[in-house]
Design a protein around this motif. Structure first.
Motif, PDB file in Angstrom:
ATOM      1  N   ARG A   1      12.738  48.987  47.308  1.00 16.31           N
ATOM      2  CA  ARG A   1      14.034  48.679  47.069  1.00 16.31           C
ATOM      3  C   ARG A   1      13.839  50.255  47.348  1.00 16.31           C
ATOM      4  N   HIS A   2      13.231  50.975  46.108  1.00 16.07           N
ATOM      5  CA  HIS A   2      12.960  52.580  46.189  1.00 16.07           C
ATOM      6  C   HIS A   2      12.918  53.111  47.397  1.00 16.07           C
TER       7      HIS A   2
ATOM      8  N   LEU B   1      14.067  51.823  50.639  1.00 14.10           N
ATOM      9  CA  LEU B   1      15.742  51.769  50.633  1.00 14.10           C
ATOM     10  C   LEU B   1      16.539  52.810  49.836  1.00 14.10           C
ATOM     11  N   HIS B   2      16.279  53.073  49.388  1.00 14.47           N
ATOM     12  CA  HIS B   2      16.921  53.875  48.654  1.00 14.47           C
ATOM     13  C   HIS B   2      16.120  55.788  49.018  1.00 14.47           C
TER      14      HIS B   2
ATOM     15  N   LEU C   1      23.191  48.877  49.038  1.00 10.91           N
ATOM     16  CA  LEU C   1      21.344  49.228  47.330  1.00 10.91           C
ATOM     17  C   LEU C   1      22.404  49.695  46.103  1.00 10.91           C
TER      18      LEU C   1
ATOM     19  N   PRO D   1      19.008  52.928  41.969  1.00 12.67           N
ATOM     20  CA  PRO D   1      17.721  52.443  41.616  1.00 12.67           C
ATOM     21  C   PRO D   1      18.097  53.348  39.558  1.00 12.67           C
TER      22      PRO D   1
END
Lengths: 261, 367
Positions: free
Chosen positions: A174-175, A177-178, B6, B9
């Motif tokens: 996820r990071h 892609l982030h 997304l 985070p």
């Protein structure tokens, strides 16, 4: 769009071994460029030459029309920032203090960090999703957090050109892609060395390094065509359309058990 | 895939930091500086009470007040002991301690290695070669202690210059190269000094080598303070002026170069400053172990790793440390004095092990 980063007839050597020769590169302003190639092909060396940290054995690098290797270190650091691969950092440095190193080209070496700098550091840490880790000693951070702290150091340097060496190492999916989304939204010219071909496929154009030479800079679909991947990496890849997004992905065929590494 | 939305985070709950925003350490640093300054000033006065003969603090204070206010001398004996013998010695201890801690902090940054100490560049063994050479060649008999210090200084700077030239010729002042070259040449100089001792029938030679190996502040006089004071002051100011660059250099040469530090120039400058500083200190007081190794680590715990606060904190802690080490050398086995390095080692070694044990130190490498 005008050309931001240009390299002509570039050759790079490590010791006496020339690992890249006759490299040509034209990166337009605001583009995101991925550099891929097998281990030891010279991705990191090329980035260090493009960042002006290492002199090329032949050729020139121009950034915004200025010859990079003719600039003083301070001037250069306001035009190009390089975030190199994982380095061991001094144990007692706080994450915020590491990020603040990126402000070095804008302040006197005898000055402390003022409120304005502190705000810039906080903003950069927030951008990489580590807003509340500023006060944490870097030795207590995980590998992925440390990578993002180093990225924040590159961001706070606010250079129009940003070079990142394997920025997605140690990051969870996820990071990763982030991070790719973050660099694309910066509005800066970004050149990244990448291992992951799927991530490289999200760049505007891709530079493939192979046996001491660079293939011409091309859009991902062309640069990472199955024939190229097979020739450069020695693996078979099949382009597949993503059922939801419609983007083209590379599906890598596993090696046969008997094939050599 | 790039069109996949997304969520940004979020940091996990474990990341919630205890305390305020970045800079919480800034509140701790002024307090630490205040307390250490206070302790240092008090120690400068109190330590003069200790020695072969202990004086009551009131007497010490009386002498100092009379000296400070130009009042008449009450007791010539006390005045001599305090003002002519112990105060200059306490000041020299503080100066040398400050200088060594400063040099240690600088050396640990230069070679990116927590085990670096001020003598890494072969300076102390070079000094002992210089000093023994002066004695064995007979120059000492004519001109006295000044020649001896001069010989030590020349030997120290010569050793550092040799390390510099060899490291530079073999590819630059990179951390690993400096460590290796300094260590190897240091051993070579020790061997030469040992040979000079072995060859000479004069017992003064062995005595002298012992002095340059273990250090001493005995016989300090006011006029001896001038050169070390100027050196420590100038080097400290220069290092502080470049503290932002030193921070970047401590994080690695690629990082430093990328944020616009002229890495080669800073390394050369730092090397020269450290060589001169340590050379002068060794010529004045011999080699005193552990101060430059341990004190910077303690200072880092106190105020953090930024050189802007680390350097002054190291200097002040070093001054305080050596001041009391010197007191211990005077009072432990009265009336003889123990060499400084014996005491600093006895205190420093366990302290260093504790400091190293409580954290995972990584070691600097090439580059």
């Amino acid at each position: 769009m005008s050309v931001h980063l240009r390299a002509e007839g570039l050759a790079c050597a490590v010791g006496n071994r020339v690992i890249l020769r006759d490299l040509r590169l034209d990166v337009r302003e605001g583009e995101t460029i991925g550099i891929v190639g097998p281990n030891g092909c010279g991705k990191s060396t090329l980035l260090r030459v493009l960042a002006g940290l290492r002199a090329p054995t032949a050729g020139h690098v121009h950034v915004g029309g200025v010859r990079l290797h003719g600039l003083g270190s301070r001037q250069r650091a306001r035009k190009v920032a390089l975030v190199a691969q994982e380095q061991d950092l001094p144990a007692d440095l706080l994450a915020g203090e590491v990020v603040a190193l990126g402000l070095t080209p804008y302040r006197s070496p005898w000055n402390g960090v003022g409120p304005r700098e502190r705000a810039a550091v906080a903003a950069a840490l927030a951008e990489v999703g580590l807003a509340d880790l500023a006060d944490r000693p870097v030795e207590q951070l995980s590998g992925g957090e440390r990578r993002r702290v180093l990225l924040a150091r590159g961001l706070v340097q606010r250079t129009p050109l940003l070079l990142l060496d394997e920025p997605t190492n140690h990051l969870d999916v996820r990071h990763q892609l982030h991070l790719m989304r973050l660099v694309r939204r910066l509005g800066r010219t970004v050149v990244l060395a990448l291992h992951d071909l799927t991530l490289a496929a999200t760049c505007d154009r891709v530079l493939v390094l192979h046996e001491g030479r660079a293939l011409p800079l091309a859009p991902p679909g062309e640069a990472l065509a199955p024939a190229v991947v097979s020739a450069v990496f020695g693996v078979d890849a099949i382009p597949i359309r993503h059922p939801v997004t419609g983007d083209t992905h590379l599906l890598i065929t596993p090696l046969h058990p008997e094939s050599a590494p | 895939m790039s069109s996949v939305q997304l969520a940004s985070p979020r940091s996990s709950p474990a990341h919630t930091v205890t305390g305020a925003s970045w800079g919480g350490r800034r509140l701790r640093a002024p307090l630490a500086f205040f307390l250490v300054t206070l302790a240092l000033l008090a120690s400068l006065v109190v330590s003069t009470a200790f020695g072969a003969e202990s004086l009551p603090p009131a007497t010490v204070l009386d002498v100092l007040v009379r000296r400070a206010t130009d009042g008449p001398v009450a007791d010539l004996a006390y005045d001599t002991i305090v003002w002519q013998l112990r105060v200059p010695r306490a000041l020299l201890a503080a100066l040398v301690g400050a200088g060594l801690a400063l040099a240690g902090a600088g050396m640990q940054t230069l070679v990116r290695n927590p085990l670096a100490d001020p003598y890494l560049l072969g300076v102390s063994s070079g000094a002992s070669v210089g000093a023994t050479a002066v004695i064995t060649s007979g120059l000492f008999a004519g001109a006295g202690a000044l020649t001896l210090s001069g010989g030590a200084l020349i030997g120290a700077l010569g050793a550092a210059a040799l390390v510099f030239v060899i490291a530079a010729a073999q590819g630059g002042l990179t951390p690993l190269r400096l460590v290796l070259t300094g260590t190897v040449l240091g051993s070579a100089f020790s061997a030469i000094a040992s040979f000079l001792v072995f060859r000479s029938p004069d017992p003064a030679v062995a005595q002298s080598v012992l002095f340059w190996l273990l250090g001493s502040l005995a016989g300090a006089e006011w006029h001896q303070l001038v050169i070390p004071a100027i050196t420590v002051g100038v080097v400290a100011a220069a290092m502080l002026a470049g503290s932002g660059w030193l921070d970047a250099l401590a994080s690695g040469s690629d990082t430093a170069a990328s944020v616009g530090v002229p890495v080669r120039a800073v390394r050369v400058g730092l090397f020269v400053l450290l060589a001169v500083l340590v050379g002068v200190l060794v010529a004045v007081s011999g080699g005193i172990g552990f101060v430059g190794l341990v004190v910077p680590h303690a200072a880092r715990l106190l105020v953090g790793a930024r050189h802007r606060v680390l350097l002054p904190a190291s200097a002040m802690c070093g001054a305080l440390f050596l001041l009391w080490v010197d007191v211990v050398t005077r009072v432990l086995v009265r009336p003889t004095e123990i060499p400084l390095s014996v005491v600093s080692g006895l205190i420093g070694a366990p302290a260093f092990l504790v400091l190293l044990g409580r954290r995972r130190y990584r070691f600097g490498g090439e580059g």
